[in-house]
Design a protein around this motif. Structure first.
Motif, short mmCIF file in Angstrom:
data_model
loop_
_atom_site.label_atom_id
_atom_site.label_comp_id
_atom_site.label_asym_id
_atom_site.label_seq_id
_atom_site.Cartn_x
_atom_site.Cartn_y
_atom_site.Cartn_z
N ILE A 36 0.77 -0.92 -0.10
CA ILE A 36 -0.12 0.10 -0.23
C ILE A 36 0.83 1.29 -0.06
CG2 ILE A 36 -0.32 0.01 2.37
CD1 ILE A 36 -2.83 1.07 0.03
N ASP A 37 2.15 1.35 0.54
CA ASP A 37 3.05 2.32 0.61
C ASP A 37 3.23 2.96 -0.93
OD1 ASP A 37 3.03 2.58 3.18
OD2 ASP A 37 5.03 1.57 3.42
N LYS A 38 3.12 1.87 -1.84
CA LYS A 38 3.40 2.28 -3.27
C LYS A 38 2.27 3.63 -3.63
CE LYS A 38 4.92 1.58 -7.45
NZ LYS A 38 6.32 1.79 -7.90
N LEU A 39 1.37 3.59 -3.18
CA LEU A 39 0.50 4.59 -3.55
C LEU A 39 0.54 5.57 -2.33
CD1 LEU A 39 -2.58 2.25 -4.63
CD2 LEU A 39 -0.83 3.65 -6.01
N SER A 40 1.23 5.66 -1.45
CA SER A 40 1.16 6.65 -0.08
C SER A 40 1.20 8.03 -1.00
CB SER A 40 2.37 6.49 0.52
OG SER A 40 3.77 6.48 0.11
N MET A 41 1.86 8.36 -2.00
CA MET A 41 2.02 9.72 -2.29
C MET A 41 0.63 10.08 -3.00
SD MET A 41 4.65 11.33 -1.37
CE MET A 41 4.60 12.76 -2.37
N SER A 42 -0.02 9.01 -3.71
CA SER A 42 -1.17 9.45 -4.43
C SER A 42 -2.16 9.76 -3.45
CB SER A 42 -1.50 8.08 -5.18
OG SER A 42 -0.44 7.87 -6.02
N LEU A 43 -2.25 8.66 -2.04
CA LEU A 43 -3.30 8.76 -1.41
C LEU A 43 -3.04 10.23 -0.43
CD1 LEU A 43 -3.25 5.37 -0.04
CD2 LEU A 43 -5.09 6.27 -1.37
N ILE A 100 -11.27 6.69 -10.86
CA ILE A 100 -10.67 6.75 -9.69
C ILE A 100 -9.45 5.77 -9.63
CG2 ILE A 100 -10.72 6.37 -7.30
CD1 ILE A 100 -12.41 8.68 -8.42
N GLU A 101 -9.52 4.55 -10.14
CA GLU A 101 -8.39 3.69 -10.14
C GLU A 101 -7.19 4.16 -11.13
OE1 GLU A 101 -11.44 -0.27 -9.54
OE2 GLU A 101 -10.24 0.08 -11.60
N ALA A 102 -7.50 4.69 -12.29
CA ALA A 102 -6.63 5.23 -13.18
C ALA A 102 -6.02 6.62 -12.53
CB ALA A 102 -7.19 5.46 -14.60
N GLY A 103 -6.95 7.68 -11.87
CA GLY A 103 -6.32 8.61 -11.40
C GLY A 103 -5.25 8.23 -10.23
N LEU A 104 -5.31 7.11 -9.55
CA LEU A 104 -4.39 6.83 -8.68
C LEU A 104 -3.09 6.60 -9.16
CD1 LEU A 104 -6.52 4.56 -5.94
CD2 LEU A 104 -5.31 6.84 -5.57
N VAL A 105 -3.27 5.80 -10.38
CA VAL A 105 -2.11 5.32 -10.78
C VAL A 105 -1.24 6.58 -11.67
CG1 VAL A 105 -1.12 3.83 -12.93
CG2 VAL A 105 -3.01 3.03 -11.55
N LEU A 106 -2.19 7.46 -12.35
CA LEU A 106 -1.59 8.64 -12.79
C LEU A 106 -0.99 9.69 -11.66
CD1 LEU A 106 -4.40 9.76 -15.19
CD2 LEU A 106 -2.15 9.14 -15.82
N CYS A 107 -1.54 9.74 -10.57
CA CYS A 107 -0.93 10.38 -9.25
C CYS A 107 0.42 9.76 -8.97
CB CYS A 107 -2.00 10.70 -8.34
SG CYS A 107 -1.90 11.74 -7.34
N ASP A 135 -12.96 9.45 -1.52
CA ASP A 135 -13.21 8.35 -0.44
C ASP A 135 -12.77 6.99 -1.39
OD1 ASP A 135 -13.82 10.00 1.60
OD2 ASP A 135 -16.00 9.71 0.84
N LEU A 136 -11.91 6.55 -0.91
CA LEU A 136 -11.35 5.31 -1.85
C LEU A 136 -11.97 4.18 -1.07
CD1 LEU A 136 -7.61 5.77 -2.08
CD2 LEU A 136 -9.14 6.33 -3.92
N ASN A 137 -12.04 2.92 -1.92
CA ASN A 137 -13.02 1.67 -1.60
C ASN A 137 -11.68 0.63 -1.89
OD1 ASN A 137 -15.64 2.39 -1.25
ND2 ASN A 137 -15.67 2.71 -3.18
N PRO A 138 -11.85 -0.65 -1.13
CA PRO A 138 -10.70 -1.41 -1.22
C PRO A 138 -10.36 -2.08 -2.73
CG PRO A 138 -12.07 -2.03 0.51
CD PRO A 138 -12.64 -0.82 -0.11
N HIS A 139 -11.59 -2.13 -3.36
CA HIS A 139 -11.29 -2.72 -4.90
C HIS A 139 -10.47 -1.86 -5.62
CE1 HIS A 139 -14.84 -0.56 -5.56
NE2 HIS A 139 -14.47 -0.23 -7.00
N GLN A 140 -10.45 -0.39 -5.48
CA GLN A 140 -9.93 0.48 -6.16
C GLN A 140 -8.66 0.52 -5.76
OE1 GLN A 140 -12.29 4.02 -5.10
NE2 GLN A 140 -13.70 3.73 -6.74
N ILE A 141 -8.06 0.62 -4.70
CA ILE A 141 -6.74 0.43 -4.15
C ILE A 141 -5.85 -1.02 -4.86
CG2 ILE A 141 -5.12 0.20 -2.33
CD1 ILE A 141 -7.12 1.69 -0.66
N GLU A 142 -6.72 -2.01 -4.77
CA GLU A 142 -6.32 -3.45 -5.35
C GLU A 142 -6.15 -3.19 -6.96
OE1 GLU A 142 -8.88 -6.44 -4.35
OE2 GLU A 142 -8.45 -6.38 -2.19
N ALA A 143 -6.87 -2.63 -7.56
CA ALA A 143 -6.79 -2.32 -8.99
C ALA A 143 -5.83 -1.30 -9.40
CB ALA A 143 -8.07 -1.85 -9.79
#
Length: 403
Positions: free
Chosen positions: A23-30, A69-76, A36-44
Motif C-alpha cells: 500500500i505504501d506504493k500509493l502513499s503519495m497518491s493517497l 478513480i483507479e486510473a487517477g491513482l496510477v496517474l498520481c 473516498d477510496l474503496n478496497p477494490h480501487q486500491i487493489e486495482a
C-alpha cells in the motif's frame, strides 16, 4: 550534515519506491487525493503498478465501480515519481470530465488538446503540442489524426478510456485502432472498459494487441486455442489474469450500498416554431443533389446535424453557418475547408462524440444521387463525387442554397 547515503534515503522517501503490492506504493497518491477510496480501487491501482516491465494492463470493473478513480491513482503515483509524460485518450464527450476529475480529486494539472488548442499551440511556436508539462487529455479521433506527433513523445503512461471502442484494433482496416496502436506500441498503457467482451472473444484479442502484440501470439493461434468447441477457456482465464482485472458489483456489496434508480419520463411537445425549424432542416438534409454536404461525409454529417438539432437551436445554428461558409467558398472558387466535420462540431461535445465512431458510420453510408450541372437549357454530365471534375457549379443552385 547530508551524506550521499542521506540523499538517497530522502530521495526514496520522496518517490515512495515501495514494493509493487505494498500500500505504501500509493502513499503519495493517497496523500493528495480528495476522494473516498474503496478496497477494490486500491487493489486495482496496485495491480496496474505491479510489474514495471509489462507494457500495460486492462481494468474492466463493472459500470459504476470507479475505474476513473483507479486510473487517477496510477496517474498520481506516476506524477509523484516524476514520470510526468502522461496522456489520457478518451471519447470526445469525456474530455472535460477527465480534466475536472484530475483537478478536483487528485490535484493534477491537465490540458485538453483538440483542434483549436492544437492550432493555437502551433501558432505559439510549439513543434509538438503533445509535449507539455501537464497531463494531456485528447479524443480518440484526434489522437488518430495526430498519430505521427503522438508517437514522438516518450510517454510514461497512456490511459485509454472506453477502450472497447478500439476492440477491432487487430484488423488492418480499422483506421482508429491501428493508428493508436502504432503510436503507442512501445509505451506503457492502462486500458479502461466496463465491457471488454460483447459479441466475440476476438474483441478480447483486439484489446490485448493494444497492450502487447505478443500476449496471445497471432490471430490464428488465438483462434485455435480459445475459440471453437475444444477451446481451453481455463487456460484463457489464466492468461488474462496476468494483465486484466475485473471486479463485479456483486463482489463489493459488503461496503458499497447502491441507490435504487427509477427512470421518470417527461412528455415533450415542441412549439409550432420548433416544429417548423425541425421540418425545414429535415427537408434541407434530405434534398437530393445538394452542394451543402460533401458526398463522402454525407451520412455522418447528417447524423451530426440531427443530433445537434435535438440539443439546442444555437448549436444547430452554428453548424448551418459553417455549411453556409463552405458554400460561399465553393461559389467564389476557393478550396473547400479541410476537416469539415471537425469544424461542424468544434466545441460541442454532443456532436464531437460522433467523430470517434466515424469509421463505423461510414460503413453504412449510401451515396445519394449525383448532382447534375446545368448549362443553359441542357443538363450535362453528373458531377463526380467529392470533386468538381473540371465542371462549373450551378450558380443559381449555389445561390439558392446559401440563401
Amino acid at each position: 550534515m547530508n551524506t550521499p547515503w542521506h540523499a538517497k534515503y530522502f530521495a526514496a522517501e520522496l518517490l515512495r519506491r515501495s514494493a509493487a503490492n505494498d500500500i505504501d506504493k500509493l502513499s503519495m497518491s493517497l496523500f493528495d487525493a480528495s476522494v473516498d477510496l474503496n478496497p477494490h480501487q486500491i487493489e486495482a491501482a496496485l495491480f496496474a503498478c505491479r510489474s514495471p516491465l509489462s507494457k500495460g494492463v486492462l481494468l474492466a470493473d463493472e459500470v459504476g465501480l470507479g475505474k476513473t478513480i483507479e486510473a487517477g491513482l496510477v496517474l498520481c503515483q506516476c506524477w509523484a515519481e516524476r514520470r510526468r509524460r502522461l496522456i489520457v485518450i478518451c471519447p470526445a464527450a469525456l474530455r472535460k470530465q477527465w480534466s475536472l476529475e484530475l483537478e478536483e480529486k487528485f490535484n493534477l494539472p491537465s490540458v485538453i488538446l483538440e483542434a483549436k488548442s492544437f492550432r493555437e499551440a502551433l501558432r505559439g511556436g510549439s513543434d509538438n503540442p503533445f509535449l507539455t508539462h501537464d497531463i494531456v487529455i485528447t479524443s480518440m479521433n484526434f489522437a488518430t489524426r495526430q498519430k505521427e506527433l503522438l508517437k514522438l513523445v516518450a510517454w510514461d503512461l497512456a490511459v485509454i478510456d472506453e477502450a472497447h471502442k478500439l476492440r477491432n484494433a487487430y484488423r488492418p482496416g480499422n483506421r482508429m485502432g491501428q493508428g493508436i496502436r502504432w503510436a503507442l506500441e512501445d509505451r506503457r498503457k492502462l486500458l479502461l472498459t466496463a465491457t471488454p467482451l460483447q459479441n466475440s472473444l476476438l474483441e478480447l484479442y483486439g484489446l490485448s494487441t493494444l497492450i502487447d502484440d505478443h500476449i496471445f501470439g497471432d490471430l490464428a493461434s488465438f483462434r485455435e486455442q480459445y475459440t471453437g468447441s475444444d477451446a481451453d477457456l481455463d487456460a484463457l482465464k489464466r492468461r488474462l489474469a496476468g494483465f486484466a482485472k475485473r471486479t463485479l458489483r456483486s463482489q463489493v456489496l459488503e461496503y458499497i450500498r447502491y441507490t435504487e434508480r427509477r427512470a421518470i419520463t417527461r412528455p415533450f411537445r415542441p412549439s409550432d416554431r420548433e416544429q417548423e425549424l425541425y421540418e425545414a432542416i429535415s427537408g434541407f438534409l434530405q434534398r437530393p443533389g445538394t452542394y451543402a454536404i460533401p458526398d463522402r461525409q454525407r451520412t455522418l454529417t447528417v447524423l451530426i446535424v440531427r443530433k445537434l438539432l435535438s440539443s439546442s437551436t444555437p448549436a444547430v445554428a452554428g453548424t448551418l453557418e459553417t455549411i453556409r461558409k463552405r458554400l460561399e467558398a465553393l461559389r467564389a472558387g476557393l478550396p473547400e475547408p479541410e476537416h469539415l466535420l471537425e469544424e461542424l462540431v468544434e466545441g460541442d461535445e454532443l456532436g464531437d462524440d460522433f467523430l470517434d465512431e466515424e469509421e463505423e458510420i461510414e460503413k453504412l453510408e449510401i451515396p445519394p444521387s449525383p448532382p447534375f450541372i446545368k448549362g443553359g437549357d441542357e443538363e450535362s454530365l453528373p458531377l463526380r463525387k467529392g470533386d468538381s471534375g473540371g465542371f462549373d457549379f450551378d450558380r443559381n443552385q449555389l445561390d439558392a442554397e446559401i440563401a
